[in-house]
Every structure is written in C-alpha cells, then in structure tokens.
Design a protein around this motif. Structure first.
Motif, short mmCIF file in Angstrom:
data_model
loop_
_atom_site.label_atom_id
_atom_site.label_comp_id
_atom_site.label_asym_id
_atom_site.label_seq_id
_atom_site.Cartn_x
_atom_site.Cartn_y
_atom_site.Cartn_z
N PHE A 139 0.84 -1.20 0.00
CA PHE A 139 0.00 0.00 0.00
C PHE A 139 0.88 1.25 0.00
CE2 PHE A 139 0.81 -1.57 4.21
CZ PHE A 139 1.26 -0.47 4.90
N ALA A 175 -1.67 7.61 2.72
CA ALA A 175 -2.50 8.74 2.29
C ALA A 175 -1.61 9.98 2.25
CB ALA A 175 -3.66 8.93 3.26
N MET A 219 -6.86 2.17 8.42
CA MET A 219 -7.16 2.25 6.99
C MET A 219 -7.15 3.70 6.50
SD MET A 219 -7.07 -0.83 6.24
CE MET A 219 -7.44 -0.69 4.50
N ALA A 220 -7.46 4.64 7.38
CA ALA A 220 -7.44 6.06 7.00
C ALA A 220 -6.02 6.55 6.71
CB ALA A 220 -8.08 6.90 8.10
N LYS A 251 -3.83 5.02 1.18
CA LYS A 251 -4.61 5.33 -0.02
C LYS A 251 -5.45 4.09 -0.33
CE LYS A 251 -1.39 8.49 -2.26
NZ LYS A 251 -0.48 8.69 -3.39
N PRO A 252 -6.77 4.21 -0.29
CA PRO A 252 -7.62 3.03 -0.46
C PRO A 252 -7.37 2.23 -1.74
CG PRO A 252 -8.93 4.90 0.24
CD PRO A 252 -7.55 5.42 -0.06
N ASP A 253 -7.17 2.93 -2.85
CA ASP A 253 -6.99 2.22 -4.12
C ASP A 253 -5.59 1.64 -4.29
OD1 ASP A 253 -5.87 4.75 -4.30
OD2 ASP A 253 -6.42 5.03 -6.40
N VAL A 310 -4.15 -0.37 -1.83
CA VAL A 310 -4.02 -1.55 -0.96
C VAL A 310 -4.25 -2.83 -1.76
CG1 VAL A 310 -4.87 -2.72 1.11
CG2 VAL A 310 -4.80 -0.21 1.03
#
Length: 103
Positions: free
Chosen positions: A11, A14, A81-82, A85-87, A89
């Motif tokens: 990952f 952010a 998770m915050a 960057k979600p996309d 992972v």
C-alpha cells in the motif's frame, strides 16, 4: 513438511499521513496480531518508491483467513485504513514452498 502461509499487503500512505504517524497507528495492531492463533512472524518495510509492505507469516491458510476475518472487526481498523490510499491496498495469501535462514 509444514505448509506456512505468507500474507503480503502492499500500500501507499495517504497524502496527509507521515511515516511517523503511520508507524504509530500500525503499532495498535501488534497485540491483536501477536495473539492470533497461528501467528509466526511479521515484518513491515518500505521501498524507495514509498510503497509499504506488511508481511505476516501464518501457520496455515485456515489460520491466516481466520485472522483476516477477525481483523476486520477490530476497533483500530478505521483509523489504520485512514492512513492508507484506499486504491493502493493489495493483499495476497501465498503458500510458502521454500525458505532459507541464516545458519
């Protein structure tokens, strides 16, 4: 022969999260992971490109998947998770077929 499983999560952080902030947050998972049945080893690394890799070795696939399910319900998950960057992972579970260590 024991068939262990490597869980590999890669990952990126952010944009607003520093390495120090992330490392503080990831440490909130230590007690949970350490106490999961089948836990053997964990390592966290980061490449020059800023992509992080969280590697956990489990006794077998059943234990790895059970830990993953239990992980999702933990109180620390939203804050952790915050930090990512979600996309970015990606998670894989792979059977370990060969390993070598220092003698």
């Amino acid at each position: 022969m024991t068939i262990n499983v490597a869980e590999t999560v890669t990952f990126e952080l952010a944009d607003s999260v520093s390495d120090a902030e992330f490392l503080t947050q990831i440490r909130t998972t230590e007690n949970f992971v350490r106490n999961c049945p089948g836990f053997i080893f964990r390592r966290l690394s980061c490449g020059d490109d800023g992509r992080w890799t969280d590697t956990v070795i489990w006794a077998d696939m059943e234990k790895a998947q059970a830990a993953g399910k239990a992980f999702e319900t933990q109180d620390f998950v939203p804050a952790l998770m915050a930090t990512m960057k979600p996309d970015s992972v990606q998670m894989r579970h792979e059977t370990i077929h060969w390993a070598i260590g220092a003698s």
